[in-house]
Design an enzyme around this catalytic site. Sequence first.
Site, PDB file in Angstrom:
ATOM      1  N   CYS A   2      38.772 106.773  32.997  1.00  0.00           N
ATOM      2  CA  CYS A   2      40.157 106.996  33.396  1.00  0.00           C
ATOM      3  C   CYS A   2      40.211 108.051  34.490  1.00  0.00           C
ATOM      4  O   CYS A   2      39.659 109.138  34.348  1.00  0.00           O
ATOM      5  CB  CYS A   2      41.072 107.435  32.258  1.00  0.00           C
ATOM      6  SG  CYS A   2      41.217 106.222  30.964  1.00  0.00           S
ATOM      7  N   ARG A  28      36.607 105.012  38.073  1.00  0.00           N
ATOM      8  CA  ARG A  28      36.702 105.548  36.712  1.00  0.00           C
ATOM      9  C   ARG A  28      37.289 104.549  35.723  1.00  0.00           C
ATOM     10  O   ARG A  28      37.297 104.781  34.520  1.00  0.00           O
ATOM     11  CB  ARG A  28      37.573 106.794  36.722  1.00  0.00           C
ATOM     12  CG  ARG A  28      36.790 107.995  37.112  1.00  0.00           C
ATOM     13  CD  ARG A  28      37.508 109.224  36.681  1.00  0.00           C
ATOM     14  NE  ARG A  28      36.585 110.306  36.561  1.00  0.00           N
ATOM     15  CZ  ARG A  28      36.127 110.766  35.405  1.00  0.00           C
ATOM     16  NH1 ARG A  28      36.497 110.233  34.272  1.00  0.00           N
ATOM     17  NH2 ARG A  28      35.284 111.760  35.385  1.00  0.00           N
ATOM     18  N   TRP A  75      40.729 102.984  31.979  1.00  0.00           N
ATOM     19  CA  TRP A  75      39.630 102.263  31.325  1.00  0.00           C
ATOM     20  C   TRP A  75      40.012 102.253  29.850  1.00  0.00           C
ATOM     21  O   TRP A  75      39.975 103.293  29.184  1.00  0.00           O
ATOM     22  CB  TRP A  75      38.315 103.005  31.547  1.00  0.00           C
ATOM     23  CG  TRP A  75      37.105 102.269  31.053  1.00  0.00           C
ATOM     24  CD1 TRP A  75      36.353 101.365  31.747  1.00  0.00           C
ATOM     25  CD2 TRP A  75      36.500 102.387  29.751  1.00  0.00           C
ATOM     26  NE1 TRP A  75      35.321 100.918  30.962  1.00  0.00           N
ATOM     27  CE2 TRP A  75      35.387 101.521  29.733  1.00  0.00           C
ATOM     28  CE3 TRP A  75      36.789 103.116  28.609  1.00  0.00           C
ATOM     29  CZ2 TRP A  75      34.563 101.378  28.628  1.00  0.00           C
ATOM     30  CZ3 TRP A  75      35.973 102.971  27.493  1.00  0.00           C
ATOM     31  CH2 TRP A  75      34.866 102.115  27.521  1.00  0.00           C
ATOM     32  N   ASN A 101      43.035 111.409  29.836  1.00  0.00           N
ATOM     33  CA  ASN A 101      41.713 110.804  29.783  1.00  0.00           C
ATOM     34  C   ASN A 101      41.035 111.344  28.532  1.00  0.00           C
ATOM     35  O   ASN A 101      41.092 112.542  28.283  1.00  0.00           O
ATOM     36  CB  ASN A 101      40.917 111.204  31.041  1.00  0.00           C
ATOM     37  CG  ASN A 101      39.468 110.790  30.967  1.00  0.00           C
ATOM     38  OD1 ASN A 101      39.119 109.835  30.276  1.00  0.00           O
ATOM     39  ND2 ASN A 101      38.616 111.500  31.678  1.00  0.00           N
ATOM     40  N   GLY A 102      40.440 110.464  27.747  1.00  0.00           N
ATOM     41  CA  GLY A 102      39.766 110.910  26.531  1.00  0.00           C
ATOM     42  C   GLY A 102      40.301 110.178  25.321  1.00  0.00           C
ATOM     43  O   GLY A 102      40.881 109.093  25.446  1.00  0.00           O
ATOM     44  N   GLU A 479      15.203  99.778  35.695  1.00  0.00           N
ATOM     45  CA  GLU A 479      16.342 100.021  36.575  1.00  0.00           C
ATOM     46  C   GLU A 479      16.754  98.727  37.288  1.00  0.00           C
ATOM     47  O   GLU A 479      17.944  98.438  37.444  1.00  0.00           O
ATOM     48  CB  GLU A 479      15.991 101.136  37.581  1.00  0.00           C
ATOM     49  CG  GLU A 479      17.071 101.496  38.567  1.00  0.00           C
ATOM     50  CD  GLU A 479      18.409 101.915  37.942  1.00  0.00           C
ATOM     51  OE1 GLU A 479      18.494 102.109  36.718  1.00  0.00           O
ATOM     52  OE2 GLU A 479      19.380 102.006  38.702  1.00  0.00           O
ATOM     53  N   LYS A 483      20.511  97.139  36.863  1.00  0.00           N
ATOM     54  CA  LYS A 483      21.389  96.896  38.011  1.00  0.00           C
ATOM     55  C   LYS A 483      21.873  95.443  37.992  1.00  0.00           C
ATOM     56  O   LYS A 483      23.046  95.164  38.227  1.00  0.00           O
ATOM     57  CB  LYS A 483      20.664  97.149  39.348  1.00  0.00           C
ATOM     58  CG  LYS A 483      20.424  98.576  39.715  1.00  0.00           C
ATOM     59  CD  LYS A 483      21.628  99.308  40.277  1.00  0.00           C
ATOM     60  CE  LYS A 483      22.372 100.094  39.247  1.00  0.00           C
ATOM     61  NZ  LYS A 483      21.852 101.343  38.773  1.00  0.00           N
ATOM     62  N   GLU A 486      24.421  94.823  35.139  1.00  0.00           N
ATOM     63  CA  GLU A 486      25.730  95.476  35.220  1.00  0.00           C
ATOM     64  C   GLU A 486      26.598  94.954  36.342  1.00  0.00           C
ATOM     65  O   GLU A 486      27.814  94.973  36.220  1.00  0.00           O
ATOM     66  CB  GLU A 486      25.607  97.000  35.270  1.00  0.00           C
ATOM     67  CG  GLU A 486      25.066  97.569  36.543  1.00  0.00           C
ATOM     68  CD  GLU A 486      25.025  99.094  36.532  1.00  0.00           C
ATOM     69  OE1 GLU A 486      25.908  99.717  35.955  1.00  0.00           O
ATOM     70  OE2 GLU A 486      24.082  99.649  37.120  1.00  0.00           O
ATOM     71  N   HIS A 502       3.522  89.964  23.804  1.00  0.00           N
ATOM     72  CA  HIS A 502       3.693  90.107  22.359  1.00  0.00           C
ATOM     73  C   HIS A 502       5.062  89.607  21.897  1.00  0.00           C
ATOM     74  O   HIS A 502       5.663  90.164  20.986  1.00  0.00           O
ATOM     75  CB  HIS A 502       3.496  91.575  21.947  1.00  0.00           C
ATOM     76  CG  HIS A 502       2.115  92.084  22.222  1.00  0.00           C
ATOM     77  ND1 HIS A 502       1.059  91.925  21.354  1.00  0.00           N
ATOM     78  CD2 HIS A 502       1.605  92.699  23.315  1.00  0.00           C
ATOM     79  CE1 HIS A 502      -0.040  92.441  21.881  1.00  0.00           C
ATOM     80  NE2 HIS A 502       0.268  92.919  23.080  1.00  0.00           N
ATOM     81  N   LYS A 602      32.588 104.684  36.088  1.00  0.00           N
ATOM     82  CA  LYS A 602      31.559 105.558  36.662  1.00  0.00           C
ATOM     83  C   LYS A 602      31.103 106.651  35.701  1.00  0.00           C
ATOM     84  O   LYS A 602      29.939 106.971  35.635  1.00  0.00           O
ATOM     85  CB  LYS A 602      32.132 106.190  37.934  1.00  0.00           C
ATOM     86  CG  LYS A 602      31.145 107.026  38.695  1.00  0.00           C
ATOM     87  CD  LYS A 602      30.269 106.157  39.553  1.00  0.00           C
ATOM     88  CE  LYS A 602      29.123 106.920  40.172  1.00  0.00           C
ATOM     89  NZ  LYS A 602      27.972 106.023  40.367  1.00  0.00           N
TER      90      LYS A 602
HETATM   91  C1  F6R Z   1      24.256 102.484  35.927  1.00  0.00           C
HETATM   92  C2  F6R Z   1      25.006 103.685  35.682  1.00  0.00           C
HETATM   93  C3  F6R Z   1      25.056 104.221  34.300  1.00  0.00           C
HETATM   94  C4  F6R Z   1      24.870 105.737  34.348  1.00  0.00           C
HETATM   95  C5  F6R Z   1      25.037 106.343  32.957  1.00  0.00           C
HETATM   96  C6  F6R Z   1      24.810 107.840  32.974  1.00  0.00           C
HETATM   97  O1  F6R Z   1      24.301 102.116  37.266  1.00  0.00           O
HETATM   98  O2  F6R Z   1      25.593 104.235  36.571  1.00  0.00           O
HETATM   99  O3  F6R Z   1      24.092 103.644  33.479  1.00  0.00           O
HETATM  100  O4  F6R Z   1      23.607 106.005  34.854  1.00  0.00           O
HETATM  101  O5  F6R Z   1      26.328 106.089  32.502  1.00  0.00           O
HETATM  102  O6  F6R Z   1      25.670 108.471  33.877  1.00  0.00           O
HETATM  103  P1  F6R Z   1      25.430 109.953  34.335  1.00  0.00           P
HETATM  104  O7  F6R Z   1      24.237 109.966  35.217  1.00  0.00           O
HETATM  105  O8  F6R Z   1      26.679 110.336  35.061  1.00  0.00           O
HETATM  106  O9  F6R Z   1      25.210 110.747  33.091  1.00  0.00           O
END
Ligand code: F6R
Length: 607
Positions: A2, A28, A75, A101-102, A479, A483, A486, A502, A602
């Site tokens: 949010c 957000r 969100w 937010n929260g 990673e 990517k 997501e 395995h 984010k």
């Molecule tokens: C993936 C992504 C998330 C963050 C995770 C941790 O692209 O952005 O998996 O890496 O939510 O976020 P931070 O680094 O802000 O703790």
Amino acid sequence: MCGIIGVVQKRGVVAPFLHQALKRLEYRGYDSVGVTTISDNKLYVKKDQGKIDEVHRRLNLDEMPGSMGIGHTRWATHGPPSMLNSHPHFDCHNEIAVVHNGVIDNFMELRLELSKKGHKLNSETDTEVIPHMLEDYMKEGLSLAEALKEVSKRIEGTYAIVAMSTKDNGKIVCTRDGNPLVIGTKSGVSYVSSDIPAFLPMTNDMILLLDGEIASLTTDEIRIEKLSDGSSVERDTIKISWTADQAQKSGYPHFMLKEIHEQPEAIRNTLRLRPETIKEAAEIIKSSERVYIIAMGTSGHAAIAGRHMFASLAGILPSFELASDFSDTVYDALSDKDCIIAITQSGETTDTISAVKFAKEFSTKIVAITNVVGSSITRLADHTVITQAGPEIGVAATKTFMVQLTSLALIALALSELTGFKDTATIQGKLESLQKMPELVSNVISRNEEKARRLASLFYDKPSLLFLGRGISMATAEEGALKLKEIAYNHAEAYSAGESKHGPIALVQDGYPVIFVAPNDDTRKRIIGNIMEMKARGATIISVIQKNDNDMSSIADHTFTIPSDVEPEFSIMPYVVPLQLFSYYMALRKGYDPDKPRNLAKSVTVL
Ligand code: F6R
């Protein structure tokens, strides 16, 4: 999660700024949006379900009167996305507006209590109890700020709250506990937001608001008080080095692509970190008995890579733990002799912050690696390394991942010097190769972007893909798979190439895509064996390999190539880039917006 913005200015209509600020906060959350302004002692509101552009097309968010207002991009937690559940929320008389937010944990009992008193609540959100409680306290004659202080005594949970009222006009009041809020200041205007980029085009001057504090913002004054005893807080303004331009797309179709292209610069800037900052981190690690690295998501993959770097370069093997599971894994096996390296680009991830708070109960030392000055983690850590990626707007982390790796590499080399695990000449050689990384990553991007687009058109409709690697390339594979999941929503799984036989190999049949991360390091020969096993079962092989690795290219169906040799400890930095590009073009080929993946935001500020 949010996004929140509030602004109070002396003159002029504030709505177009609120709209643009919300656009900058859209990472957000983007299931609904809302704005409220005050003009002539009346609240004006526009809010609805949908992304900001959609809602703006329907409601025209720019056309609202008034020079003060608050806005929110959501969100969803409590209640699905809908007009009624969108923020801001109001009291019974439309005189008080609140964005939040929260999560308010005790909202059910508060709701019941308010309903019994005759309040009419319209939404399914936890937030809506706040304006109604404010209404009751203000009816008793309290100012908005005093009322918010009372509300904060009653609510349980984590929150950032911003409120304004026609009954206390010209003022925005805000408080926080566990969720971020920063104040922006400029002559005649005050801002408050969940994130710095929201007001970046207007000001680089920022004041931190800490948990347990309340701030009242007018056009001329910012007053901060402690909630516990009402004492006033004097806090200096911080100048943020980020530029507004960094938070614009600057001609790129998406932030994600722009941020992939910004990686060489981000590495360059992070390599310029003060050597003392890196050394201090290394010293804390060196003097600790047990070392844990904790993080979530992409930052977790940087942590896994960091673990390899520390082991190989400095002879120290930290434990990697997911921050979300940390307390459930280590129990009481922590002490003041241990240290935690917590990696979080936002500095606000609740899973990571909670793990750090847990560790602090044992007086365990905390080294934080974050990209955001003044973020929550910086206030908990004993020592902080601020990475230099600039603001990252794309929800999928790319350049912040790259600078986490850069700072971990620097710390590993400093640690190596302290432990004497490698000789000076070796350390110097590795440092020099790190200095060449910006150029290498830049070459990797230009050499592989078109290929990524082409391969995306061949593989976009594959329901599932496997990513395999060994050693540090396991983190690269993880990673790459994250990517893809997501932003393109293909099922993707990363496995150790050794582990793949395995069980996961049972998935493989004719044409099943298997992506191998295969740098020219000690794992290469064994990886060749794993490729052959997959080929024998009909897999289509896509390999990320060094240019001119003819053996590897002869057994692959498709390759991404890295133009030159790289130190094995740092291979993840260039080798992950083609996988970032591949995911980006897969998302595009499927018609998805890579900057706004579904269900994600984010900064994950819920447990
Ligand atoms: C993936 C992504 C998330 C963050 C995770 C941790 O692209 O952005 O998996 O890496 O939510 O976020 P931070 O680094 O802000 O703790």
